[in-house]
Design an enzyme around this catalytic site. Structure first.
Site, PDB file in Angstrom:
ATOM      1  N   PHE A  18       0.807  -1.230   0.000  1.00 36.39           N
ATOM      2  CA  PHE A  18       0.000   0.000   0.000  1.00 36.39           C
ATOM      3  C   PHE A  18       0.837   1.275   0.000  1.00 36.39           C
ATOM      4  O   PHE A  18       0.332   2.350   0.304  1.00 36.39           O
ATOM      5  CB  PHE A  18      -0.997   0.014   1.174  1.00 36.39           C
ATOM      6  N   GLU A  89       6.545  -6.846  -8.535  1.00 38.96           N
ATOM      7  CA  GLU A  89       6.551  -7.949  -7.553  1.00 38.96           C
ATOM      8  C   GLU A  89       7.834  -8.772  -7.652  1.00 38.96           C
ATOM      9  O   GLU A  89       7.823 -10.007  -7.602  1.00 38.96           O
ATOM     10  CB  GLU A  89       5.314  -8.838  -7.730  1.00 38.96           C
ATOM     11  N   VAL A  90       8.953  -8.072  -7.755  1.00 37.83           N
ATOM     12  CA  VAL A  90      10.253  -8.712  -7.986  1.00 37.83           C
ATOM     13  C   VAL A  90      10.638  -9.665  -6.850  1.00 37.83           C
ATOM     14  O   VAL A  90      11.393 -10.619  -7.061  1.00 37.83           O
ATOM     15  CB  VAL A  90      11.323  -7.628  -8.256  1.00 37.83           C
ATOM     16  N   GLN A  91      10.094  -9.466  -5.654  1.00 43.16           N
ATOM     17  CA  GLN A  91      10.448 -10.320  -4.508  1.00 43.16           C
ATOM     18  C   GLN A  91       9.987 -11.761  -4.695  1.00 43.16           C
ATOM     19  O   GLN A  91      10.485 -12.659  -4.029  1.00 43.16           O
ATOM     20  CB  GLN A  91       9.875  -9.749  -3.201  1.00 43.16           C
ATOM     21  N   CYS A 145       0.281   4.086   8.348  1.00 42.04           N
ATOM     22  CA  CYS A 145      -0.073   3.066   9.335  1.00 42.04           C
ATOM     23  C   CYS A 145      -1.584   3.039   9.544  1.00 42.04           C
ATOM     24  O   CYS A 145      -2.201   4.077   9.812  1.00 42.04           O
ATOM     25  CB  CYS A 145       0.643   3.332  10.658  1.00 42.04           C
TER      26      CYS A 145
END
EC number: 2.7.1.21
Length: 194
Positions: A18, A89-91, A145
């Site tokens: 987010f 979303e390379v992770q 947060c």
């Protein structure tokens, strides 16, 4: 005096869920298309949250992409005419993504990668720390947060409304978990050995 154009580099966009990573990737790709640059965009095939054929941000902006199972597939889609390569979303890719992206940058492509820098435990996520070290530029984004409104650098995984345990798998595909952005002080990981 001559102005030299740099050829080939790696940009990394990272942060919590987010924080606007995909949105920033899409913005940079769209700017490149406005400049008449040839772009190719990729994401891991396991990312099918919104679409299997597009990178989609949480606010609904999107861009067409190729969903690939392994980083080496990128080479099948690019050509000498390609100027910019985007990867979201390379992770979720294995460690071969590091060599693939650095090789592409070395070959003269502008490479823009986006991904989570920390997993739900608050620990470095997959290949992203290596890419942070190798990238020419790193943009670290923060969310807000969901508890206190402070800048959020962590991703809180919730299962049935409760914080996920440290021992839960890092990657869950097709599970019914939910996520929130959290600051350092409101990020909870029951069972964390630290």
């Amino acid at each position: 005096m001559y102005i030299m154009k740099q050829s080939g580099w790696l940009e990394l966009i990272c942060g919590s869920m987010f924080s606007g990573k995909s949105e920033e990737l899409i913005r940079r790709i769209k700017r490149a298309t406005f400049a008449k640059q040839e772009v190719k965009v990729f994401k891991p095939a396991i990312d099918n949250r919104y679409s299997s054929e597009s990178v989609v941000s949480h606010n609904g902006t999107s861009i067409v992409c190729h969903a690939i199972a392994s980083p080496e597939e990128i080479f099948q889609y690019i050509s000498k005419e390609t100027d910019v390569i985007g990867v979201d979303e390379v992770q979720f890719f294995d460690e071969t993504i590091v060599g693939t992206l650095t090789s592409l940058a070395d070959q003269g492509y502008r490479v823009i990668a986006a991904g989570l820098d920390l997993d739900f435990r608050g620990e470095p996520f997959g290949v992203v720390p290596d890419l942070m070290a190798l990238a020419e530029t790193v943009t670290k984004l923060q969310a807000v947060c969901s508890v206190c409104g402070s800048p959020a650098s962590r991703t809180q995984r919730l299962i049935n409304g409760k914080p996920a345990s440290y021992d839960d798998p890092v990657i869950l595909v097709g599970a019914s978990e939910a996520y929130e952005a959290r600051c350092r002080h409101h990020h909870e990981v029951p069972g964390n050995p630290k």
